[in-house]
Design a protein around this motif. Structure first.
Motif, PDB file in Angstrom:
ATOM      1  N   ALA A   1       0.838  -1.201   0.000  1.00  0.00           N
ATOM      2  CA  ALA A   1       0.000   0.000   0.000  1.00  0.00           C
ATOM      3  C   ALA A   1       0.874   1.253   0.000  1.00  0.00           C
ATOM      4  N   GLN A   2       1.962   1.241   0.768  1.00  0.00           N
ATOM      5  CA  GLN A   2       2.861   2.399   0.812  1.00  0.00           C
ATOM      6  C   GLN A   2       3.529   2.623  -0.542  1.00  0.00           C
ATOM      7  N   GLN A   3       3.909   1.522  -1.225  1.00  0.00           N
ATOM      8  CA  GLN A   3       4.529   1.641  -2.550  1.00  0.00           C
ATOM      9  C   GLN A   3       3.533   2.218  -3.554  1.00  0.00           C
ATOM     10  N   LEU A   4       2.306   1.711  -3.542  1.00  0.00           N
ATOM     11  CA  LEU A   4       1.289   2.223  -4.457  1.00  0.00           C
ATOM     12  C   LEU A   4       0.987   3.686  -4.155  1.00  0.00           C
ATOM     13  N   LYS A   5       0.959   4.043  -2.879  1.00  0.00           N
ATOM     14  CA  LYS A   5       0.727   5.436  -2.493  1.00  0.00           C
ATOM     15  C   LYS A   5       1.815   6.330  -3.073  1.00  0.00           C
ATOM     16  N   ALA A   6       3.075   5.919  -2.945  1.00  0.00           N
ATOM     17  CA  ALA A   6       4.191   6.709  -3.470  1.00  0.00           C
ATOM     18  C   ALA A   6       4.090   6.862  -4.983  1.00  0.00           C
ATOM     19  N   THR A   7       3.729   5.788  -5.672  1.00  0.00           N
ATOM     20  CA  THR A   7       3.581   5.827  -7.134  1.00  0.00           C
ATOM     21  C   THR A   7       2.462   6.766  -7.550  1.00  0.00           C
ATOM     22  N   LEU A   8       1.325   6.677  -6.871  1.00  0.00           N
ATOM     23  CA  LEU A   8       0.179   7.514  -7.215  1.00  0.00           C
ATOM     24  C   LEU A   8       0.451   8.991  -6.950  1.00  0.00           C
ATOM     25  N   GLU A   9       1.124   9.288  -5.845  1.00  0.00           N
ATOM     26  CA  GLU A   9       1.359  10.686  -5.488  1.00  0.00           C
ATOM     27  C   GLU A   9       2.430  11.348  -6.352  1.00  0.00           C
ATOM     28  N   GLN A  10       3.307  10.555  -6.981  1.00  0.00           N
ATOM     29  CA  GLN A  10       4.358  11.116  -7.829  1.00  0.00           C
ATOM     30  C   GLN A  10       3.882  11.411  -9.239  1.00  0.00           C
ATOM     31  N   SER A  11       2.798  10.791  -9.655  1.00  0.00           N
ATOM     32  CA  SER A  11       2.359  10.952 -11.037  1.00  0.00           C
ATOM     33  C   SER A  11       1.097  11.808 -11.131  1.00  0.00           C
ATOM     34  N   VAL A  12       0.880  12.333 -12.338  1.00  0.00           N
ATOM     35  CA  VAL A  12      -0.314  13.120 -12.622  1.00  0.00           C
ATOM     36  C   VAL A  12      -1.180  12.297 -13.571  1.00  0.00           C
ATOM     37  N   VAL A  13      -2.425  12.070 -13.207  1.00  0.00           N
ATOM     38  CA  VAL A  13      -3.348  11.279 -14.020  1.00  0.00           C
ATOM     39  C   VAL A  13      -4.141  12.228 -14.912  1.00  0.00           C
ATOM     40  N   THR A  14      -4.128  11.957 -16.212  1.00  0.00           N
ATOM     41  CA  THR A  14      -4.825  12.812 -17.170  1.00  0.00           C
ATOM     42  C   THR A  14      -6.180  12.210 -17.514  1.00  0.00           C
ATOM     43  N   LEU A  15      -7.210  13.024 -17.412  1.00  0.00           N
ATOM     44  CA  LEU A  15      -8.565  12.612 -17.798  1.00  0.00           C
ATOM     45  C   LEU A  15      -8.973  13.435 -19.012  1.00  0.00           C
ATOM     46  N   ARG A  16      -9.401  12.768 -20.064  1.00  0.00           N
ATOM     47  CA  ARG A  16      -9.873  13.447 -21.258  1.00  0.00           C
ATOM     48  C   ARG A  16     -11.398  13.398 -21.257  1.00  0.00           C
ATOM     49  N   VAL A  17     -12.020  14.574 -21.197  1.00  0.00           N
ATOM     50  CA  VAL A  17     -13.479  14.658 -21.100  1.00  0.00           C
ATOM     51  C   VAL A  17     -14.014  15.677 -22.096  1.00  0.00           C
ATOM     52  N   LYS A  18     -15.268  15.512 -22.446  1.00  0.00           N
ATOM     53  CA  LYS A  18     -15.914  16.467 -23.347  1.00  0.00           C
ATOM     54  C   LYS A  18     -16.199  17.761 -22.596  1.00  0.00           C
ATOM     55  N   ALA A  19     -15.858  18.856 -23.246  1.00  0.00           N
ATOM     56  CA  ALA A  19     -16.065  20.157 -22.603  1.00  0.00           C
ATOM     57  C   ALA A  19     -16.511  21.170 -23.646  1.00  0.00           C
ATOM     58  N   GLY A  20     -17.206  22.180 -23.181  1.00  0.00           N
ATOM     59  CA  GLY A  20     -17.666  23.249 -24.057  1.00  0.00           C
ATOM     60  C   GLY A  20     -16.710  24.423 -24.015  1.00  0.00           C
ATOM     61  N   ASN A  21     -17.186  25.545 -24.482  1.00  0.00           N
ATOM     62  CA  ASN A  21     -16.376  26.762 -24.475  1.00  0.00           C
ATOM     63  C   ASN A  21     -16.065  27.169 -23.041  1.00  0.00           C
ATOM     64  N   GLY A  22     -14.870  27.673 -22.831  1.00  0.00           N
ATOM     65  CA  GLY A  22     -14.475  28.129 -21.505  1.00  0.00           C
ATOM     66  C   GLY A  22     -14.046  27.013 -20.578  1.00  0.00           C
ATOM     67  N   GLY A  23     -13.966  25.784 -21.064  1.00  0.00           N
ATOM     68  CA  GLY A  23     -13.493  24.676 -20.246  1.00  0.00           C
ATOM     69  C   GLY A  23     -14.527  24.067 -19.320  1.00  0.00           C
ATOM     70  N   ARG A  24     -15.799  24.420 -19.473  1.00  0.00           N
ATOM     71  CA  ARG A  24     -16.841  23.807 -18.646  1.00  0.00           C
ATOM     72  C   ARG A  24     -17.187  22.437 -19.190  1.00  0.00           C
ATOM     73  N   LEU A  25     -17.233  21.458 -18.298  1.00  0.00           N
ATOM     74  CA  LEU A  25     -17.507  20.086 -18.708  1.00  0.00           C
ATOM     75  C   LEU A  25     -18.995  19.859 -18.930  1.00  0.00           C
ATOM     76  N   PHE A  26     -19.294  18.898 -19.795  1.00  0.00           N
ATOM     77  CA  PHE A  26     -20.666  18.434 -19.963  1.00  0.00           C
ATOM     78  C   PHE A  26     -20.869  17.359 -18.895  1.00  0.00           C
ATOM     79  N   GLY A  27     -21.374  17.739 -17.740  1.00  0.00           N
ATOM     80  CA  GLY A  27     -21.482  16.821 -16.612  1.00  0.00           C
ATOM     81  C   GLY A  27     -20.346  17.072 -15.650  1.00  0.00           C
ATOM     82  N   SER A  28     -19.884  16.016 -14.983  1.00  0.00           N
ATOM     83  CA  SER A  28     -18.762  16.153 -14.062  1.00  0.00           C
ATOM     84  C   SER A  28     -17.941  14.875 -14.080  1.00  0.00           C
ATOM     85  N   VAL A  29     -16.755  14.937 -13.511  1.00  0.00           N
ATOM     86  CA  VAL A  29     -15.884  13.775 -13.431  1.00  0.00           C
ATOM     87  C   VAL A  29     -16.348  12.913 -12.259  1.00  0.00           C
TER      88      VAL A  29
END
Length: 150
Positions: free
Chosen positions: A66-94
């Motif tokens: 669990a500590q190893q997975l925690k270290a891995t997760l906290e060091q990286s940035v997870v990218t989510l690709r979602v549909k969005a309109g003008n101004g960066g507002r999402l259609f719905g939420s994450v």
């Protein structure tokens, strides 16, 4: 007050297999209909043991893992690709399932969506954070980058 056996983790209340006392309305209107708990009974002791055994099997085997997975997760940035309109507002939420899928797609491991907590609704692109409870005593903070897709 109603005595219940939790079948799923409920933030601020307890973990699966815990016996808790809650107000009758909370039990009747939310916990039981949502499937988070069942009414406590004398015969429920067997059910508690099976819930705890299933929980132990799903949990990460050791504190070190669990500590190893925690270290891995906290060091990286997870990218989510979602549909969005003008101004960066999402259609719905994450949703938590979106975060779990993005973590798996990034090759960081499988995380149960029920263990992910998003502090406030993510409804715009940009940088955000979410918390993952890996074990009762280990929680990781994930950095999320929400990117618009047309």
């Amino acid at each position: 007050m109603s005595k219940l056996i939790l079948t799923h983790e409920v933030t601020g209340l307890g973990a699966p297999g815990d016996v808790v006392d809650v107000k009758a309305g909370y039990a009747r209107n939310y916990l039981i209909p949502s499937g988070f708990a069942v009414a406590w009974s004398r015969g429920g002791e067997k059910q508690i043991e099976s819930i705890k055994a299933a929980r132990a099997a799903r949990e990460l085997a050791t504190l070190e893992e669990a500590q190893q997975l925690k270290a891995t997760l906290e060091q990286s940035v997870v990218t989510l690709r979602v549909k969005a309109g003008n101004g960066g507002r999402l259609f719905g939420s994450v949703k938590t399932s979106d975060v779990a899928d993005a973590v798996a797609a990034a090759g960081l491991g499988q995380i149960d969506k029920r263990k992910i907590e998003i502090p406030s609704a993510i409804k715009a692109t940009g940088s955000h954070e979410a918390t993952v409870r890996l074990r009762d005593d280990v929680a990781a903070t994930i950095s999320l980058s929400v990117v618009a897709v047309r």
